[in-house]
Write a protein that holds these residues in place. Sequence first.
Motif, PDB file in Angstrom:
ATOM      1  N   PRO A   1     -11.324   8.468  34.594  1.00 61.29           N
ATOM      2  CA  PRO A   1     -10.940   8.938  33.251  1.00 61.29           C
ATOM      3  C   PRO A   1      -9.694   9.826  33.183  1.00 61.29           C
ATOM      4  CG  PRO A   1     -12.902   9.978  33.961  1.00 61.29           C
ATOM      5  CD  PRO A   1     -12.331   9.033  34.839  1.00 61.29           C
ATOM      6  N   GLY A   2      -9.308  10.393  34.135  1.00 62.18           N
ATOM      7  CA  GLY A   2      -8.110  11.414  34.214  1.00 62.18           C
ATOM      8  C   GLY A   2      -6.753  10.725  34.480  1.00 62.18           C
ATOM      9  N   ALA A   3      -6.932   9.151  35.040  1.00 59.36           N
ATOM     10  CA  ALA A   3      -6.022   8.621  35.488  1.00 59.36           C
ATOM     11  C   ALA A   3      -4.976   7.710  34.189  1.00 59.36           C
ATOM     12  CB  ALA A   3      -6.085   7.485  36.345  1.00 59.36           C
ATOM     13  N   ALA A   4      -3.829   7.857  34.260  1.00 63.36           N
ATOM     14  CA  ALA A   4      -2.850   7.027  33.278  1.00 63.36           C
ATOM     15  C   ALA A   4      -1.653   6.652  33.992  1.00 63.36           C
ATOM     16  CB  ALA A   4      -2.887   7.745  31.918  1.00 63.36           C
ATOM     17  N   ILE A   5      -0.841   6.117  33.203  1.00 68.18           N
ATOM     18  CA  ILE A   5       0.482   5.764  33.632  1.00 68.18           C
ATOM     19  C   ILE A   5       1.359   5.910  32.177  1.00 68.18           C
ATOM     20  CG2 ILE A   5       2.397   3.828  34.281  1.00 68.18           C
ATOM     21  CD1 ILE A   5       0.033   2.611  35.888  1.00 68.18           C
ATOM     22  N   ASN A   6       2.037   7.030  32.391  1.00 69.88           N
ATOM     23  CA  ASN A   6       3.139   7.239  30.977  1.00 69.88           C
ATOM     24  C   ASN A   6       4.180   7.858  31.586  1.00 69.88           C
ATOM     25  OD1 ASN A   6       2.711  10.123  31.171  1.00 69.88           O
ATOM     26  ND2 ASN A   6       0.789   9.791  30.277  1.00 69.88           N
ATOM     27  N   PRO A   7       5.397   8.002  30.779  1.00 71.70           N
ATOM     28  CA  PRO A   7       6.750   8.648  31.292  1.00 71.70           C
ATOM     29  C   PRO A   7       6.325  10.052  31.852  1.00 71.70           C
ATOM     30  CG  PRO A   7       6.992   7.538  29.377  1.00 71.70           C
ATOM     31  CD  PRO A   7       5.534   7.724  29.486  1.00 71.70           C
ATOM     32  N   ASP A   8       5.352  10.695  31.549  1.00 75.54           N
ATOM     33  CA  ASP A   8       5.071  12.070  32.272  1.00 75.54           C
ATOM     34  C   ASP A   8       4.355  11.891  33.350  1.00 75.54           C
ATOM     35  OD1 ASP A   8       6.671  13.627  30.583  1.00 75.54           O
ATOM     36  OD2 ASP A   8       4.861  13.763  29.279  1.00 75.54           O
ATOM     37  N   ARG A   9       4.229  10.702  33.910  1.00 71.77           N
ATOM     38  CA  ARG A   9       3.238  10.713  35.324  1.00 71.77           C
ATOM     39  C   ARG A   9       4.197   9.673  36.270  1.00 71.77           C
ATOM     40  NH1 ARG A   9      -3.051  11.059  33.988  1.00 71.77           N
ATOM     41  NH2 ARG A   9      -2.980  11.437  35.876  1.00 71.77           N
TER      42      ARG A   9
ATOM     43  N   PRO B   1       8.918  21.380  45.743  1.00 76.74           N
ATOM     44  CA  PRO B   1       7.661  21.257  46.026  1.00 76.74           C
ATOM     45  C   PRO B   1       7.426  19.362  46.084  1.00 76.74           C
ATOM     46  CG  PRO B   1       7.808  22.877  44.624  1.00 76.74           C
ATOM     47  CD  PRO B   1       9.033  22.544  44.615  1.00 76.74           C
ATOM     48  N   CYS B   2       6.636  19.205  46.824  1.00 78.38           N
ATOM     49  CA  CYS B   2       6.175  17.947  47.110  1.00 78.38           C
ATOM     50  C   CYS B   2       4.695  17.350  46.956  1.00 78.38           C
ATOM     51  CB  CYS B   2       6.961  17.402  48.462  1.00 78.38           C
ATOM     52  SG  CYS B   2       6.440  15.661  48.789  1.00 78.38           S
ATOM     53  N   THR B   3       4.182  16.785  46.192  1.00 76.63           N
ATOM     54  CA  THR B   3       2.673  16.328  46.047  1.00 76.63           C
ATOM     55  C   THR B   3       2.570  15.052  45.544  1.00 76.63           C
ATOM     56  OG1 THR B   3       1.943  18.555  45.343  1.00 76.63           O
ATOM     57  CG2 THR B   3       0.564  16.663  45.072  1.00 76.63           C
ATOM     58  N   VAL B   4       1.810  14.061  46.362  1.00 80.70           N
ATOM     59  CA  VAL B   4       1.760  12.735  45.997  1.00 80.70           C
ATOM     60  C   VAL B   4       0.210  12.407  45.982  1.00 80.70           C
ATOM     61  CG1 VAL B   4       1.747  10.274  46.819  1.00 80.70           C
ATOM     62  CG2 VAL B   4       3.824  11.899  46.886  1.00 80.70           C
ATOM     63  N   ILE B   5      -0.222  11.923  44.756  1.00 76.62           N
ATOM     64  CA  ILE B   5      -1.842  11.679  44.877  1.00 76.62           C
ATOM     65  C   ILE B   5      -1.927   9.978  44.544  1.00 76.62           C
ATOM     66  CG2 ILE B   5      -3.778  12.124  43.442  1.00 76.62           C
ATOM     67  CD1 ILE B   5      -2.520  14.870  42.607  1.00 76.62           C
ATOM     68  N   ARG B   6      -2.534   9.548  45.488  1.00 73.94           N
ATOM     69  CA  ARG B   6      -2.500   8.052  45.582  1.00 73.94           C
ATOM     70  C   ARG B   6      -4.060   7.468  45.722  1.00 73.94           C
ATOM     71  NH1 ARG B   6       0.512   4.933  49.990  1.00 73.94           N
ATOM     72  NH2 ARG B   6      -0.898   3.140  49.086  1.00 73.94           N
ATOM     73  N   ASP B   7      -4.359   6.376  45.203  1.00 73.88           N
ATOM     74  CA  ASP B   7      -5.550   5.764  45.579  1.00 73.88           C
ATOM     75  C   ASP B   7      -6.895   6.549  45.465  1.00 73.88           C
ATOM     76  OD1 ASP B   7      -3.911   3.322  46.507  1.00 73.88           O
ATOM     77  OD2 ASP B   7      -3.490   4.777  48.128  1.00 73.88           O
ATOM     78  N   SER B   8      -6.918   7.271  44.414  1.00 73.73           N
ATOM     79  CA  SER B   8      -7.817   8.291  44.210  1.00 73.73           C
ATOM     80  C   SER B   8      -8.474   8.252  42.824  1.00 73.73           C
ATOM     81  CB  SER B   8      -7.177   9.804  44.432  1.00 73.73           C
ATOM     82  OG  SER B   8      -6.733  10.085  45.523  1.00 73.73           O
ATOM     83  N   TRP B   9      -9.570   8.840  42.623  1.00 75.20           N
ATOM     84  CA  TRP B   9     -10.445   8.810  41.411  1.00 75.20           C
ATOM     85  C   TRP B   9     -10.116  10.178  41.029  1.00 75.20           C
ATOM     86  CZ3 TRP B   9     -14.241  11.640  38.955  1.00 75.20           C
ATOM     87  CH2 TRP B   9     -14.816  11.021  37.967  1.00 75.20           C
ATOM     88  N   LEU B  10      -9.631  10.368  39.473  1.00 77.91           N
ATOM     89  CA  LEU B  10      -9.432  11.530  38.755  1.00 77.91           C
ATOM     90  C   LEU B  10     -10.481  11.772  37.643  1.00 77.91           C
ATOM     91  CD1 LEU B  10      -5.448  11.265  38.598  1.00 77.91           C
ATOM     92  CD2 LEU B  10      -6.847  11.928  40.352  1.00 77.91           C
ATOM     93  N   GLY B  11     -11.098  13.058  37.741  1.00 79.10           N
ATOM     94  CA  GLY B  11     -12.103  13.008  36.340  1.00 79.10           C
ATOM     95  C   GLY B  11     -11.470  13.166  35.407  1.00 79.10           C
ATOM     96  N   ALA B  12     -12.504  13.236  34.205  1.00 84.54           N
ATOM     97  CA  ALA B  12     -11.817  13.702  32.791  1.00 84.54           C
ATOM     98  C   ALA B  12     -11.077  15.008  32.707  1.00 84.54           C
ATOM     99  CB  ALA B  12     -13.153  13.412  32.064  1.00 84.54           C
ATOM    100  N   HIS B  13     -11.408  16.017  33.415  1.00 82.50           N
ATOM    101  CA  HIS B  13     -10.976  17.312  33.499  1.00 82.50           C
ATOM    102  C   HIS B  13      -9.276  17.241  33.784  1.00 82.50           C
ATOM    103  CE1 HIS B  13     -11.403  16.639  37.806  1.00 82.50           C
ATOM    104  NE2 HIS B  13     -10.865  17.688  38.020  1.00 82.50           N
ATOM    105  N   VAL B  14      -9.028  16.214  34.133  1.00 88.16           N
ATOM    106  CA  VAL B  14      -7.305  16.012  34.612  1.00 88.16           C
ATOM    107  C   VAL B  14      -6.802  15.731  33.233  1.00 88.16           C
ATOM    108  CG1 VAL B  14      -5.585  14.911  35.588  1.00 88.16           C
ATOM    109  CG2 VAL B  14      -7.743  15.362  36.727  1.00 88.16           C
ATOM    110  N   ARG B  15      -5.600  16.657  32.773  1.00 88.72           N
ATOM    111  CA  ARG B  15      -4.973  16.323  31.647  1.00 88.72           C
ATOM    112  C   ARG B  15      -4.110  14.834  31.680  1.00 88.72           C
ATOM    113  NH1 ARG B  15      -3.665  20.892  28.860  1.00 88.72           N
ATOM    114  NH2 ARG B  15      -4.099  22.875  29.914  1.00 88.72           N
ATOM    115  N   ALA B  16      -4.724  13.818  30.809  1.00 87.26           N
ATOM    116  CA  ALA B  16      -4.261  12.512  31.047  1.00 87.26           C
ATOM    117  C   ALA B  16      -2.780  12.276  30.553  1.00 87.26           C
ATOM    118  CB  ALA B  16      -5.212  11.789  30.364  1.00 87.26           C
TER     119      ALA B  16
END
Length: 256
Positions: free
Chosen positions: A221-229, A181-196
């Motif tokens: 608010p749902g965007a972040a950068i960490n090892p699981d992202r 499975p392939c999914t890329v999400i880029r240059d987008s706004w993520l709401g607080a409902h997304v698991r950060a």
Amino acid sequence: MGRSRCAPAGGEPTGGRWGTSGSASVTVSGDGFAARNLTFANLFDPAAHPEITNRQAVAVLTRADRLVFDNVRFLGRQDTLYVNTPEVTVASRAYFRKCRIDGDVDFVFGRGTAVFDRCELRSLSRGSTSSNNGYVTAASTDRAVPYGFLIRRSRLTGTAEPDTVSLGRPWHPGNDPAAAPCTVIRDSWLGAHVRASTPWSDFGTWSWRDARYAEYANTGPGAAINPDRPQLTAEEAARLTPRTWLAGADGWDPLR
């Protein structure tokens, strides 16, 4: 566009089951199809039918190439938009521009190759305040196909409670090991409902870490950068554009 021809768990006249594909309100099988300024809906109401446990209710199923949906709404709950192909290793392509897609569980799914450009993907609440309110995507891209879903310059919104929705989980139909499975999400706004912290989820025994998942330059608010992202590099981001994603061997360019 009206109700599907049966409830998700309804039976065929022969006594069989319609299944996920058979629940679709509209099926697109012709190459080159285009839809503009329309609404496609599957109006099955799971809350009104607690006795039904298999709640797949597809608004649109695609299994054709070079499709364009411009300013179109796709309304449903579970499995709203099924982007599929006629054969497992075929890269059927679809371009979604300024569309809105509503749903709760795996509401953008399938093995097709698709770009969602300046769209709104709207996660509906399933009533959970502390656990799982669903998954935005469930790509099942075959390993032989280079691209699955690209979500770009879009907004992930919804009524789901904060930190309860996953960006996606890796679907392996029939436990097919050839799916990557392939999914890329880029240059987008993520709401607080997304698991950060951990926005990608496993699907049964299939780990999200083995899928082709990535983000790039997301905000909200749902965007972040960490090892699981996992993140694209700048070089990868420059290459993975909507035109590259959809070009194929024939150079198809619906953005012209």
